[in-house]
Motif scaffolding. Structure first.
Motif, PDB file in Angstrom:
ATOM      1  N   PRO A 156       0.815  -1.225   0.000  1.00 56.37           N
ATOM      2  CA  PRO A 156       0.000   0.000   0.000  1.00 56.37           C
ATOM      3  C   PRO A 156       0.845   1.270   0.000  1.00 56.37           C
ATOM      4  CG  PRO A 156      -0.882  -1.587   1.570  1.00 56.37           C
ATOM      5  CD  PRO A 156       0.429  -2.138   1.100  1.00 56.37           C
ATOM      6  N   GLU A 157       1.991   1.255   0.687  1.00 54.32           N
ATOM      7  CA  GLU A 157       2.844   2.444   0.735  1.00 54.32           C
ATOM      8  C   GLU A 157       3.362   2.801  -0.652  1.00 54.32           C
ATOM      9  OE1 GLU A 157       3.987   0.053   4.527  1.00 54.32           O
ATOM     10  OE2 GLU A 157       3.238  -0.352   2.508  1.00 54.32           O
ATOM     11  N   VAL A 158       3.774   1.799  -1.397  1.00 51.61           N
ATOM     12  CA  VAL A 158       4.284   2.035  -2.747  1.00 51.61           C
ATOM     13  C   VAL A 158       3.154   2.453  -3.681  1.00 51.61           C
ATOM     14  CG1 VAL A 158       5.315   0.936  -4.769  1.00 51.61           C
ATOM     15  CG2 VAL A 158       6.298   0.563  -2.496  1.00 51.61           C
ATOM     16  N   HIS A 159       2.007   1.830  -3.549  1.00 48.09           N
ATOM     17  CA  HIS A 159       0.857   2.214  -4.371  1.00 48.09           C
ATOM     18  C   HIS A 159       0.516   3.690  -4.168  1.00 48.09           C
ATOM     19  CE1 HIS A 159      -0.813  -2.149  -4.879  1.00 48.09           C
ATOM     20  NE2 HIS A 159       0.295  -1.929  -5.543  1.00 48.09           N
ATOM     21  N   ALA A 160       0.625   4.175  -2.928  1.00 50.12           N
ATOM     22  CA  ALA A 160       0.324   5.582  -2.647  1.00 50.12           C
ATOM     23  C   ALA A 160       1.323   6.490  -3.358  1.00 50.12           C
ATOM     24  CB  ALA A 160       0.362   5.829  -1.139  1.00 50.12           C
ATOM     25  N   ILE A 161       2.585   6.106  -3.380  1.00 51.57           N
ATOM     26  CA  ILE A 161       3.604   6.898  -4.083  1.00 51.57           C
ATOM     27  C   ILE A 161       3.323   6.918  -5.581  1.00 51.57           C
ATOM     28  CG2 ILE A 161       6.049   7.007  -4.714  1.00 51.57           C
ATOM     29  CD1 ILE A 161       6.670   5.843  -1.920  1.00 51.57           C
ATOM     30  N   MET A 162       3.019   5.761  -6.146  1.00 51.29           N
ATOM     31  CA  MET A 162       2.754   5.686  -7.584  1.00 51.29           C
ATOM     32  C   MET A 162       1.558   6.556  -7.963  1.00 51.29           C
ATOM     33  SD  MET A 162       5.112   3.794  -8.949  1.00 51.29           S
ATOM     34  CE  MET A 162       4.485   3.178 -10.519  1.00 51.29           C
ATOM     35  N   ARG A 163       0.505   6.509  -7.172  1.00 47.19           N
ATOM     36  CA  ARG A 163      -0.674   7.338  -7.472  1.00 47.19           C
ATOM     37  C   ARG A 163      -0.327   8.822  -7.400  1.00 47.19           C
ATOM     38  NH1 ARG A 163      -3.594   3.460  -4.061  1.00 47.19           N
ATOM     39  NH2 ARG A 163      -4.947   2.151  -5.375  1.00 47.19           N
ATOM     40  N   ARG A 164       0.514   9.189  -6.449  1.00 45.44           N
ATOM     41  CA  ARG A 164       0.886  10.596  -6.289  1.00 45.44           C
ATOM     42  C   ARG A 164       1.612  11.132  -7.508  1.00 45.44           C
ATOM     43  NH1 ARG A 164       5.103  12.093  -3.239  1.00 45.44           N
ATOM     44  NH2 ARG A 164       5.009  10.188  -2.000  1.00 45.44           N
ATOM     45  N   TYR A 165       2.271  10.253  -8.254  1.00 52.45           N
ATOM     46  CA  TYR A 165       2.955  10.675  -9.470  1.00 52.45           C
ATOM     47  C   TYR A 165       2.132  10.407 -10.728  1.00 52.45           C
ATOM     48  CZ  TYR A 165       7.195  11.888  -6.987  1.00 52.45           C
ATOM     49  OH  TYR A 165       8.108  12.508  -6.163  1.00 52.45           O
ATOM     50  N   GLY A 166       0.835  10.198 -10.542  1.00 48.79           N
ATOM     51  CA  GLY A 166      -0.063  10.124 -11.686  1.00 48.79           C
ATOM     52  C   GLY A 166      -0.230   8.759 -12.322  1.00 48.79           C
ATOM     53  N   PHE A 167       0.409   7.738 -11.762  1.00 46.36           N
ATOM     54  CA  PHE A 167       0.237   6.393 -12.310  1.00 46.36           C
ATOM     55  C   PHE A 167      -1.096   5.799 -11.848  1.00 46.36           C
ATOM     56  CE2 PHE A 167       4.914   6.736 -12.162  1.00 46.36           C
ATOM     57  CZ  PHE A 167       5.226   6.348 -13.464  1.00 46.36           C
ATOM     58  N   LEU A 168      -1.691   5.020 -12.717  1.00 48.49           N
ATOM     59  CA  LEU A 168      -2.847   4.218 -12.339  1.00 48.49           C
ATOM     60  C   LEU A 168      -2.371   2.811 -12.000  1.00 48.49           C
ATOM     61  CD1 LEU A 168      -5.347   5.280 -15.158  1.00 48.49           C
ATOM     62  CD2 LEU A 168      -5.344   6.064 -12.786  1.00 48.49           C
ATOM     63  N   LEU A 169      -3.047   2.175 -11.081  1.00 45.32           N
ATOM     64  CA  LEU A 169      -2.697   0.807 -10.703  1.00 45.32           C
ATOM     65  C   LEU A 169      -3.536  -0.165 -11.537  1.00 45.32           C
ATOM     66  CD1 LEU A 169      -2.458   1.239  -6.837  1.00 45.32           C
ATOM     67  CD2 LEU A 169      -0.639   1.376  -8.547  1.00 45.32           C
ATOM     68  N   PRO A 170      -3.080  -1.406 -11.668  1.00 47.32           N
ATOM     69  CA  PRO A 170      -3.832  -2.388 -12.464  1.00 47.32           C
ATOM     70  C   PRO A 170      -5.300  -2.451 -12.013  1.00 47.32           C
ATOM     71  CG  PRO A 170      -1.701  -3.270 -11.908  1.00 47.32           C
ATOM     72  CD  PRO A 170      -1.829  -1.977 -11.153  1.00 47.32           C
ATOM     73  N   GLY A 171      -6.187  -2.372 -12.987  1.00 43.13           N
ATOM     74  CA  GLY A 171      -7.618  -2.439 -12.676  1.00 43.13           C
ATOM     75  C   GLY A 171      -8.266  -1.081 -12.488  1.00 43.13           C
ATOM     76  N   GLU A 172      -7.466  -0.035 -12.278  1.00 43.81           N
ATOM     77  CA  GLU A 172      -8.025   1.310 -12.124  1.00 43.81           C
ATOM     78  C   GLU A 172      -8.305   1.917 -13.493  1.00 43.81           C
ATOM     79  OE1 GLU A 172      -6.013   2.646  -7.872  1.00 43.81           O
ATOM     80  OE2 GLU A 172      -5.210   3.449  -9.746  1.00 43.81           O
ATOM     81  N   GLN A 173      -9.349   2.703 -13.556  1.00 42.65           N
ATOM     82  CA  GLN A 173      -9.745   3.326 -14.822  1.00 42.65           C
ATOM     83  C   GLN A 173      -9.177   4.726 -14.937  1.00 42.65           C
ATOM     84  OE1 GLN A 173     -11.472   1.726 -17.301  1.00 42.65           O
ATOM     85  NE2 GLN A 173     -11.209  -0.052 -15.956  1.00 42.65           N
ATOM     86  N   PRO A 174      -8.800   5.140 -16.135  1.00 42.91           N
ATOM     87  CA  PRO A 174      -8.295   6.500 -16.335  1.00 42.91           C
ATOM     88  C   PRO A 174      -9.330   7.545 -15.932  1.00 42.91           C
ATOM     89  CG  PRO A 174      -7.855   5.158 -18.258  1.00 42.91           C
ATOM     90  CD  PRO A 174      -8.776   4.348 -17.381  1.00 42.91           C
TER      91      PRO A 174
END
Length: 257
Positions: A239-257
């Motif tokens: 979860p910590e890494v996912h939060a960093i990735m989202r903060r830089y505009g990346f979507l995670l697998p399964g998330e919609q643009p």
């Protein structure tokens, strides 16, 4: 040399060799696409807080060139590519010890240091007032290829092609736009949201205009016996890494643009 001195030297050499083993084992060398520069730097810093005995070195570049380096024997333990196709290429060649995994979806944006890119469109790039446009080299950089696809889909590729300046990778394209070497850059959203660039507006390019930027990682064959490599990729899914990735505009697998 006396027998005692010989035995003393041999004992010292053996001690050094044995003591250096764990140190070498506790290191990771990562090849990573340039769009991850800021996000992965934060991720590695967080990892090293939790795993202070593991030294991590990250080499950034274009996914295509890094893949070629690994094929040619470069000593990397992991590849983080902007397009999972490069990780799959290594896997098909038998150069990996894990299956390629998608961990995020990248986006491309229009960005400028001098213009209000938030008010631009791809069609406006054909305006004669815009003389230089930076993109990463499509031949080996996934973000450059997606920029080309978007310009072609928008029907402006032929008009803007003479204005294009090609960067070695997406971070270099961002640097060109930031320095003024190009008036506009088509760059990674993750870089547009990074320090030094985030104070300028950007235009998010419609992802329907290009194929997806599926970010993918794989453990190389060289790291087959490195538990640190397995631990690091497990950390990537935290979860910590996912939060960093989202903060830089990346979507995670399964998330919609």
């Amino acid at each position: 040399m006396s027998l005692l001195k010989y035995l003393a030297r041999a004992t010292l050499l053996l001690t050094l060799l044995l003591s250096s083993g764990p140190l070498l084992a506790q290191s990771l060398r990562i090849a990573a696409a340039s769009d991850l520069r800021f996000a992965l730097d934060e991720i590695v810093a967080l990892w090293q807080q939790q795993q202070p005995d593991t030294q991590v070195q990250v080499i950034y570049g274009s996914s295509g060139k890094l893949t070629t380096q690994i094929i040619n024997g470069a000593p990397f333990d992991l590849l983080f590519a902007a397009d999972i196709a490069f990780a799959e290429q290594l896997h098909e060649r038998g150069l990996t010890s894990s299956e390629p995994q998608v961990h995020a979806l990248g986006r491309i944006v229009l960005w400028s240091n001098t213009l209000d890119a938030g008010q631009l469109s791809l069609a406006q790039l054909s305006d004669p007032a815009i003389r230089r446009i930076a993109i990463a080299q499509p031949a080996h950089a996934p973000y450059g290829l997606r920029a080309q696809q978007a310009l072609q889909a928008a029907g402006v590729w032929e008009a803007v092609e003479p204005k294009l300046v090609f960067a070695e990778n997406i971070a270099h394209a961002a640097q060109m736009a930031q320095s003024g070497a190009a008036q506009v850059g088509i760059i990674a959203m993750s870089l547009a949201m990074a320090p030094g660039l985030a104070e300028h507006p950007y235009l998010l390019i419609d992802d329907a205009l290009h194929s997806p930027l599926l970010q993918g990682y794989v453990i190389t064959r060289r790291a087959a016996d490195k538990p640190q490599a397995q631990a690091f990729v497990a950390f990537i899914e935290s979860p910590e890494v996912h939060a960093i990735m989202r903060r830089y505009g990346f979507l995670l697998p399964g998330e919609q643009p």
